[in-house]
Design an enzyme around this catalytic site. Structure first.
Site, PDB file in Angstrom:
ATOM      1  N   TRP A 208       0.939  -1.150  -0.018  1.00 20.32           N
ATOM      2  CA  TRP A 208      -0.098   0.055   0.074  1.00 20.32           C
ATOM      3  C   TRP A 208       1.088   1.197  -0.094  1.00 20.32           C
ATOM      4  O   TRP A 208       1.911   1.256   0.947  1.00 20.32           O
ATOM      5  CB  TRP A 208      -0.790  -0.090   1.343  1.00 20.32           C
TER       6      TRP A 208
ATOM      7  N   ASP B   7       0.163  -5.009   9.754  1.00 25.91           N
ATOM      8  CA  ASP B   7      -0.765  -4.078   9.352  1.00 25.91           C
ATOM      9  C   ASP B   7      -1.932  -4.736   8.931  1.00 25.91           C
ATOM     10  O   ASP B   7      -2.118  -5.235   7.907  1.00 25.91           O
ATOM     11  CB  ASP B   7      -0.367  -2.951   8.442  1.00 25.91           C
TER      12      ASP B   7
ATOM     13  N   LYS C 267     -13.153  -0.998   7.341  1.00 29.44           N
ATOM     14  CA  LYS C 267     -13.790  -1.768   6.459  1.00 29.44           C
ATOM     15  C   LYS C 267     -14.684  -2.789   7.065  1.00 29.44           C
ATOM     16  O   LYS C 267     -15.896  -3.006   6.607  1.00 29.44           O
ATOM     17  CB  LYS C 267     -12.830  -2.557   5.475  1.00 29.44           C
TER      18      LYS C 267
HETATM   19  C1  LMR Z   1      -6.738   1.763   0.141  1.00 31.37           C
HETATM   20  O1  LMR Z   1      -5.904   0.949  -0.091  1.00 31.37           O
HETATM   21  O2  LMR Z   1      -7.553   1.820  -0.959  1.00 31.37           O
HETATM   22  C2  LMR Z   1      -7.479   2.085   1.324  1.00 31.37           C
HETATM   23  O3  LMR Z   1      -6.579   1.646   2.394  1.00 31.37           O
HETATM   24  C3  LMR Z   1      -7.984   3.447   1.579  1.00 31.37           C
HETATM   25  C4  LMR Z   1      -6.736   4.394   1.569  1.00 31.37           C
HETATM   26  O4  LMR Z   1      -6.551   5.198   2.355  1.00 31.37           O
HETATM   27  O5  LMR Z   1      -5.836   4.199   0.561  1.00 31.37           O
END
Ligand code: LMR
Length: 397
Positions: A130, A211, A246
């Site tokens: 992420w 996480d 979520k």
């Molecule tokens: C995502 O990966 O889409 C979510 O975790 C929202 C975000 O804040 O990026």
């Protein structure tokens, strides 16, 4: 005065939401941000949340500040969910948990704490991860590097490369891990692979930072916590950031938690104190409304049961969408293997679409994916799945 301020080109995920909102095409579909939508394409307000909010509204309570660490019932709920109700570490007082501003807030508090006490450490994130993992740890002053994870060739984990790499890291480097529903790929480690990775972390004296933002949406609430419970079982000291965004559909309430599993109660108390101090210096204390909702849902047996059922139905709908997508794609694009969609877990799928194909999906079909090819499966529904599969088929031709 501000001429030298750098231009901000926007966030790859959040800015896409803004572009999507402005799109006037009636058939538009947002498969970008990680948000769960119902089969009607709506953001749900869970029934268990509605019940609690009605009670809170009826009581008309004044809004005092919460303590820096948040609500006790909330913190307990995080611990139960992550470590299980029979956790030895929790019973021994070895786990320091605070309520945070979402999972992101937990990452930030954890990152600032670690930067203070392990200033020489480097942070390793999965390749890919992420995007904001990198942003948050770099923002805390760390150098952030990547460990091998996803294989573009076979769509699975480059497990041998990953373990070899981890074995080469020096003591006290920080390794960020996704216990379930890997974001962005949807490709998770098996329990046996977790055992191996966690043994390496232990032997190398690395600091695991887990996480978990999608607990319950992969294989189930308990199953998704496997890595966390295993880490506790083998005696690791580690961090866990968690989120209720979520699985309680409480995105805007910023409900998260940060837990540090420590070697003993004394150290847990020291860490707990410093986590509070860190919170005080960033945002002082967490917000009360979301905190109260989580506390009441998690600590009222009937509501907790209702919640587990609601999470389970979200999980099942996501799994169903994966199966249906593969079925429609197999029909529309014969000779291509789409089975990876059903092997992946959680809200996301790495579709394998390249940035040009993602652009075509958006420009020609009003279907929004993140540039990396990440798709939020929870945005699919029985009404749009054919349309989306058709669009995929067109750009894959
Ligand atoms: C995502 O990966 O889409 C979510 O975790 C929202 C975000 O804040 O990026």
């Amino acid at each position: 005065m501000f001429k030298h301020v750098d231009y901000y080109a926007g966030d790859p995920i959040l800015s896409l939401v803004e572009t999507f909102k402005q799109d006037e095409r009636p058939n538009k579909v947002n498969l970008g941000i990680g948000v769960y939508y119902t089969d009607e394409g709506k953001l749900p307000l869970l029934d268990c949340v509605k019940t609690v909010e009605d009670e809170i509204a009826a009581a008309h309570t004044p809004r005092a500040y919460l303590p820096m660490e948040g609500l006790a019932g909330y913190r307990k709920a995080c611990q139960n969910l992550l470590f299980g109700e029979n956790s030895e570490a929790v019973a021994a007082g070895r786990v320091a948990t605070i309520q945070t501003l979402g999972g992101s807030g937990a990452l930030k508090v954890g990152a600032d704490f670690l930067r203070k006490y392990f200033p020489k450490a480097k942070v390793y994130v999965s390749d890919p991860t992420w995007g904001n993992h990198i942003g948050i740890f770099e923002g805390a002053g760390f150098e952030v590097c990547a460990y091998p994870y996803y294989s573009k060739n076979h769509g699975g984990v480059r497990f041998e490369k990953m373990t070899e790499f981890l074995k080469g890291l020096p003591e006290h480097d920080i390794v960020l891990l996704h216990p379930c529903c890997h974001n962005p790929t949807g490709v998770d480690l098996s329990p046996a692979q977790w055992d191996e990775v966690l043994d390496i972390i232990k032997n190398r004296k690395l600091i695991a930072f887990m996480d978990i933002a999608y607990q319950g949406l992969g294989d189930g609430l308990e199953q998704d916590a496997y890595a966390i419970r295993r880490a506790e079982e083998i005696g690791l000291s580690f961090f866990v950031s968690n989120s209720f965004s979520k699985n309680l559909s409480l995105y805007g309430e910023r409900v998260g938690g940060l837990s540090a599993v420590c070697p003993d109660k004394e150290q847990a108390e020291l860490v707990y104190g410093q986590l509070k101090f860190t919170v005080r210096r960033i945002y002082s204390s967490p917000p009360s409304h979301g905190g109260n909702v989580v506390d009441k849902v998690m600590n009222t047996p009937e509501l907790y049961k209702q919640w587990t059922q609601e999470v389970e139905s979200m999980r099942q709908r996501i799994a169903l969408m994966r199966t249906q997508l593969v079925a429609v794609l197999n029909e529309k694009v014969p000779g291509r293997d789409f089975s990876y969609f059903t092997k992946q877990r959680g809200m996301f799928s790495f579709t394998g679409l390249n940035p040009e194909q993602v652009d075509r999906l958006r420009n020609e079909f009003a279907v929004y994916l993140v540039k990396s090819g990440r798709m939020c499966v929870a945005g699919l529904n029985s009404k749009n799945i054919d349309y989306i599969a058709n669009a995929f088929a067109e750009v894959l031709r």
